[in-house]
Design a protein around this motif. Structure first.
Motif, short mmCIF file in Angstrom:
data_model
loop_
_atom_site.label_atom_id
_atom_site.label_comp_id
_atom_site.label_asym_id
_atom_site.label_seq_id
_atom_site.Cartn_x
_atom_site.Cartn_y
_atom_site.Cartn_z
N ARG A 167 56.50 -40.66 52.37
CA ARG A 167 55.14 -40.46 51.39
C ARG A 167 54.58 -39.43 51.35
O ARG A 167 54.27 -38.34 50.67
CB ARG A 167 54.08 -41.61 51.54
CG ARG A 167 54.87 -42.83 50.96
CD ARG A 167 53.72 -43.95 51.00
NE ARG A 167 52.44 -43.67 50.41
CZ ARG A 167 51.57 -44.50 50.12
NH1 ARG A 167 51.27 -45.45 51.04
NH2 ARG A 167 50.42 -43.99 49.50
N LEU A 168 54.39 -38.72 52.91
CA LEU A 168 53.89 -37.68 53.19
C LEU A 168 54.98 -36.37 52.88
O LEU A 168 54.54 -35.42 52.14
CB LEU A 168 53.83 -37.37 54.68
CG LEU A 168 53.19 -36.02 55.40
CD1 LEU A 168 52.06 -35.59 54.71
CD2 LEU A 168 53.01 -36.09 56.76
N ALA A 169 56.29 -36.67 52.89
CA ALA A 169 57.11 -35.57 52.32
C ALA A 169 57.23 -35.24 51.01
O ALA A 169 57.02 -34.05 50.50
CB ALA A 169 58.70 -35.75 53.00
N TRP A 170 57.14 -36.45 50.25
CA TRP A 170 56.93 -36.21 48.75
C TRP A 170 55.54 -35.44 48.34
O TRP A 170 55.75 -34.62 47.59
CB TRP A 170 57.18 -37.60 48.09
CG TRP A 170 56.70 -37.46 46.66
CD1 TRP A 170 55.64 -38.21 45.96
CD2 TRP A 170 57.68 -36.94 45.76
NE1 TRP A 170 56.02 -37.97 44.61
CE2 TRP A 170 57.16 -37.03 44.46
CE3 TRP A 170 58.81 -36.42 45.69
CZ2 TRP A 170 57.47 -37.11 43.23
CZ3 TRP A 170 59.46 -35.90 44.64
CH2 TRP A 170 58.91 -36.04 43.29
N ARG A 171 54.60 -35.81 49.12
CA ARG A 171 53.17 -35.26 48.49
C ARG A 171 53.23 -33.69 48.85
O ARG A 171 52.55 -32.95 48.36
CB ARG A 171 52.15 -35.95 49.39
CG ARG A 171 50.78 -35.47 49.13
CD ARG A 171 49.55 -36.06 50.10
NE ARG A 171 49.57 -37.57 49.83
CZ ARG A 171 50.00 -38.48 50.74
NH1 ARG A 171 50.62 -38.08 51.57
NH2 ARG A 171 49.81 -39.43 50.24
N SER A 172 53.74 -33.27 50.19
CA SER A 172 53.87 -31.94 50.49
C SER A 172 54.95 -31.39 49.65
O SER A 172 54.42 -30.13 49.33
CB SER A 172 54.48 -32.01 52.01
OG SER A 172 53.47 -32.89 52.85
N LEU A 173 56.07 -31.80 49.30
CA LEU A 173 56.81 -31.14 48.04
C LEU A 173 56.20 -31.11 46.88
O LEU A 173 56.46 -29.89 46.47
CB LEU A 173 58.13 -31.92 48.08
CG LEU A 173 59.26 -31.21 47.37
CD1 LEU A 173 59.65 -30.00 48.05
CD2 LEU A 173 60.27 -32.37 47.35
N VAL A 174 55.57 -31.78 46.45
CA VAL A 174 54.76 -31.93 45.02
C VAL A 174 53.60 -30.69 45.38
O VAL A 174 53.80 -29.70 44.43
CB VAL A 174 54.37 -32.82 44.65
CG1 VAL A 174 53.26 -32.81 43.47
CG2 VAL A 174 55.05 -34.15 44.22
N ALA A 175 52.88 -30.71 46.16
CA ALA A 175 52.04 -29.64 46.48
C ALA A 175 52.43 -28.20 46.60
O ALA A 175 52.01 -27.32 45.98
CB ALA A 175 51.13 -30.11 47.76
N LEU A 176 53.75 -28.18 47.25
CA LEU A 176 54.36 -26.97 47.65
C LEU A 176 54.97 -26.41 46.04
O LEU A 176 54.52 -25.23 45.88
CB LEU A 176 55.19 -27.03 48.57
CG LEU A 176 56.01 -25.70 49.07
CD1 LEU A 176 54.99 -24.64 49.71
CD2 LEU A 176 57.25 -25.92 49.85
#
Length: 314
Positions: A167-176
């Protein structure tokens, strides 16, 4: 040193106090019976050496204290206490080398969320860099690098990979990805406006720019610098030496590359657009690879350190 404030159900207080007392590196234990109202319970405070903090937090969470009560952690900038000095000496290892994984996860979660403020900072940084590339002004490029907030989601991806937190990986990728996409689109519009005002011109953009030409010419050195910056940035987060992040921010051409791609797209110079995009992706990849490997190495080395300390105590 770290300061812990716990809210614990009254029937769990003795258990938690026993845990704190047997943890090497704790000091200044205080129990306030019945002081908490929401949630109801006892308030327990103590100071703990940073190098003992991760193990203690993990033990508290394993006991479910974060579910039935609360756990709050603060950094202590100054502690004038002989007992605190003794606690730091007793705790194995050095505080600067210790990684507080709970704190790291919380920090990267906050910094890697796609918010209006995050997009605003990234967009402003990209626009400042656009002025820098057109004017061939290295000072503006450095300023744009310092303003850009993109290291937050990059650190979030690294932490998510090591901690296996999808979930943290997906959130970070979306933000980036979304952050850079929005920033670049808005910078194209900004560049169009600047061109209409005759502040940006095709002649200026296509002229020799010795101070900023590296931005759209990716090479092996760019990747090496990104690797080094990824290591330095990760260490600055895990060791709480956040001041080093400014140096990391101005060492990698992520924001300037995005801005140059936007301006080049406006003027139809697609070779520069492709080169700048390649520079951006190369630097992002280098930071992620280096940051992830740094966290893996820290996790392994600190685990070995705890094992050796346990053997010595046994």
């Amino acid at each position: 040193m770290l300061h812990l404030r716990l809210i614990v159900p009254a029937d769990r207080t003795d258990e938690v106090v026993a845990l704190l007392e047997k943890t090497v590196g704790t000091a200044h234990l205080v129990v306030l019976a019945g002081a908490a109202r929401s949630p109801a319970g006892d308030v327990i405070t103590c100071d703990v050496a940073r190098e003992a903090g991760d193990g203690l937090l993990r033990a508290l969470r394993e006991r479910g204290i974060d579910d039935c009560g609360s756990i709050a952690v603060e950094d202590i900038d100054l502690s004038l206490s002989k007992r605190a000095v003794q606690a730091e000496e007793d705790a194995p290892g050095e505080g600067a080398d210790a990684v507080l994984w709970e704190q790291l996860s919380g920090a990267t979660h906050e910094e890697s969320t796609l918010t209006v403020t995050y997009i605003a900072f990234l967009t402003l940084a990209t626009m400042i860099a656009a002025c820098g590339v057109v004017l061939d002004n290295a000072i503006l490029i450095v300023g744009a690098m310092a303003v850009g907030p993109e290291f937050g989601p990059l650190a979030g991806i690294c932490t998510a990979v090591v901690q296996r937190a999808p979930r943290l990986a997906w959130r970070s990728l979306v933000a980036l990805v979304a952050g850079f996409a929005v920033a670049m689109i808005l910078t194209v519009g900004f560049s169009y406006l600047m061109d209409a005002m005759d502040l940006f011109t095709y002649a200026k953009f296509e002229a020799d720019r010795p101070n900023t030409s590296f931005i759209w010419q990716p090479d092996l050195m760019s990747f090496v610098v990104a690797l080094l910056a990824g290591i330095a940035g990760t260490l600055s987060l895990t060791s709480a030496k956040s001041g080093a992040l400014v140096g990391v921010a101005i060492s990698v051409t992520t924001v300037p590359a995005a801005s140059n791609a936007a301006v080049a797209f406006l003027y139809g110079d697609y070779s520069q657009t492709v080169g700048s995009t390649g520079q951006l992706l190369l630097n992002l990849a280098g930071i992620i690879v280096a940051g992830t490997l740094t966290l893996v190495a820290q996790k392994y080395l600190w685990a070995r350190h705890r094992e050796r300390a346990a053997v010595r105590e046994g």
